[in-house]
Write an enzyme that holds these catalytic residues in place. Structure first.
Site, short mmCIF file in Angstrom:
data_model
loop_
_atom_site.label_atom_id
_atom_site.label_comp_id
_atom_site.label_asym_id
_atom_site.label_seq_id
_atom_site.Cartn_x
_atom_site.Cartn_y
_atom_site.Cartn_z
N ARG A 120 29.79 47.63 88.45
CA ARG A 120 29.22 47.80 89.67
C ARG A 120 29.15 46.70 90.59
NH1 ARG A 120 24.56 52.61 88.63
NH2 ARG A 120 26.20 54.24 88.54
N GLN A 125 34.07 49.59 93.45
CA GLN A 125 33.37 50.96 94.00
C GLN A 125 34.34 52.11 93.86
OE1 GLN A 125 31.43 50.09 97.52
NE2 GLN A 125 29.67 49.15 96.90
N ASP A 128 34.32 53.44 90.33
CA ASP A 128 33.24 53.75 89.67
C ASP A 128 32.97 55.21 89.66
OD1 ASP A 128 30.61 53.67 88.91
OD2 ASP A 128 29.68 52.55 90.41
N SER A 131 29.40 56.63 89.46
CA SER A 131 28.67 56.67 90.67
C SER A 131 29.15 57.78 91.31
CB SER A 131 28.83 55.45 91.59
OG SER A 131 28.07 54.57 91.19
N TYR A 226 20.50 48.89 87.38
CA TYR A 226 19.51 49.70 86.67
C TYR A 226 17.99 49.24 86.67
CZ TYR A 226 23.83 51.93 85.16
OH TYR A 226 24.90 52.75 84.93
#
Length: 365
Positions: A120, A125, A128, A131, A226
């Site tokens: 991440r 991005q 990902d 996500s 996280y």
């Protein structure tokens, strides 16, 4: 270089790894695409759509025999046996438990590249998948809650009377939680949100929700964006302090997960007993034991008058968009994995890029 797209066989899985528009882009970059017939039907993509894009429609054996095999879910033993030795597999490997998948792949020199291990970081991005799919899950979870809740979400004023807005609590403010907040706000709910990580407060407020502040004696930020696992003492204090807030909720959407750990219990049975008849809990952690211990995976049950929704694959409920997002993730990843040569496309050294180095699983990793 051939990319094979077999049909997903996991029960309830409706997504497909490559969509027709992404297939066209990959073909333009020099790949050859071979897709199992009907692999996209459950997601709303017809064979003709793929054929028009230039994809070869083949049987399952041919799709699995490609240089690169890409799926949404991890391969089963039959799929691994059908892949060619030395192939590259791209998809979710779901490696928290050793079920023999990796050892079977390594035995045939198949290189697994796990989409859930994409780091991440800003540069990754667009690749990902966790996500992109969590975003869909957060949205669909609130839609599910609204459909199950027997009252209005927004403030409703009519000549026949008025209804107060639903009090919605979102637990966990990651990608899924943020989308759940935004969706519940768009539906007119009175939205509250809680997360261990202090940095999420600004995000909660920016979406028009009210943060729930608890002093549990520990800071909750972990690695990779996280939350970290709390001590037993902090867990007990968190449950105690959350109880009053949750008991007042009409709808609770829980999204709290720590990779490869049992889901933390946030909504106890005592809280469920205190909630109003007909309230709804949508537990996105159902596959990992649930943030509410009364949740049953892949079932909708009613306990103590409260509806508990335990679906474990919300992206599959929105297969068209979920597949499109995932296919974009795959295409963006492939773009950094290959380069042109006089003999066509060749793989780069995966160890030289931090993204592919993190995602590639080796016997030593």
């Amino acid at each position: 270089m051939r990319i094979g797209i077999p049909k997903e066989t996991r029960a309830g899985e409706t997504r497909v790894a490559i969509t027709p528009d992404i297939a066209k882009k990959l073909l333009g970059k020099g790949f050859v695409l071979q897709m199992e017939k009907d692999a996209g039907l459950a997601a709303g993509f017809k064979n003709e759509d793929y054929a028009a894009a230039g994809v070869e429609l083949v049987d399952r054996a041919a799709a699995l025999a490609a240089d690169i095999v890409t799926k949404v879910r991890k391969p089963d033993s039959d799929e691994i046996a059908a892949m060619q030795e030395g192939a590259l597999f791209i998809g979710h490997i779901e490696t928290c438990e050793d079920d023999g998948t990796l050892s079977a792949m390594f035995a045939r020199n198949i290189r697994p590249l796990a989409m859930e291990r994409i780091p991440r970081i800003s540069r990754a991005q667009s690749m990902d998948a966790l996500s992109s799919q969590s975003n869909i899950a957060g949205y669909r979870a609130v839609i599910e809650a609204a459909a199950r809740y027997g009252r209005f979400f927004p403030l409703m004023m009519t000549s026949a009377g008025s209804a107060k807005p639903a009090r919605v609590v979102i637990l966990g403010v990651g990608v899924a939680g943020l989308q759940a907040i935004a969706t519940a706000r768009r539906l007119g709910g009175d939205v509250y949100a809680y997360d261990l990580r202090p940095e999420t407060r600004e995000q909660i407020e920016s979406l028009g929700a009210k943060p729930i502040d608890l002093d549990i004696g520990e800071e909750g930020s972990g690695e990779g964006g996280y939350a970290k696992e709390l001590s037993d003492e902090a867990k007990a204090r968190q449950q105690e302090l959350l109880a009053d807030e949750l008991a007042k909720a009409h709808v609770i959407v829980t999204t709290a997960l720590i990779p490869c750990r049992p889901a933390p219990v946030l909504v106890t049975e005592d809280v469920v007993k205190r909630m109003r008849e007909g309230s709804v809990i949508v537990d996105l952690a159902a596959a990992n034991g649930g943030n509410c211990p009364l949740t049953e995976p892949d079932k909708v049950v009613r306990k103590h008058g409260v509806i508990l929704v335990g679906h474990t694959n919300y992206p599959a409920m929105m297969a068209g968009d979920a597949s499109s997002f995932y296919a974009h993730n795959i295409a963006n990843l492939l773009s950094i994995m290959v380069e042109e040569s006089d003999d066509g496309l060749i793989f780069k050294d995966f160890a030289e890029d931090e993204i592919t180095a993190a995602a590639l699983i080796t016997p030593e990793s």
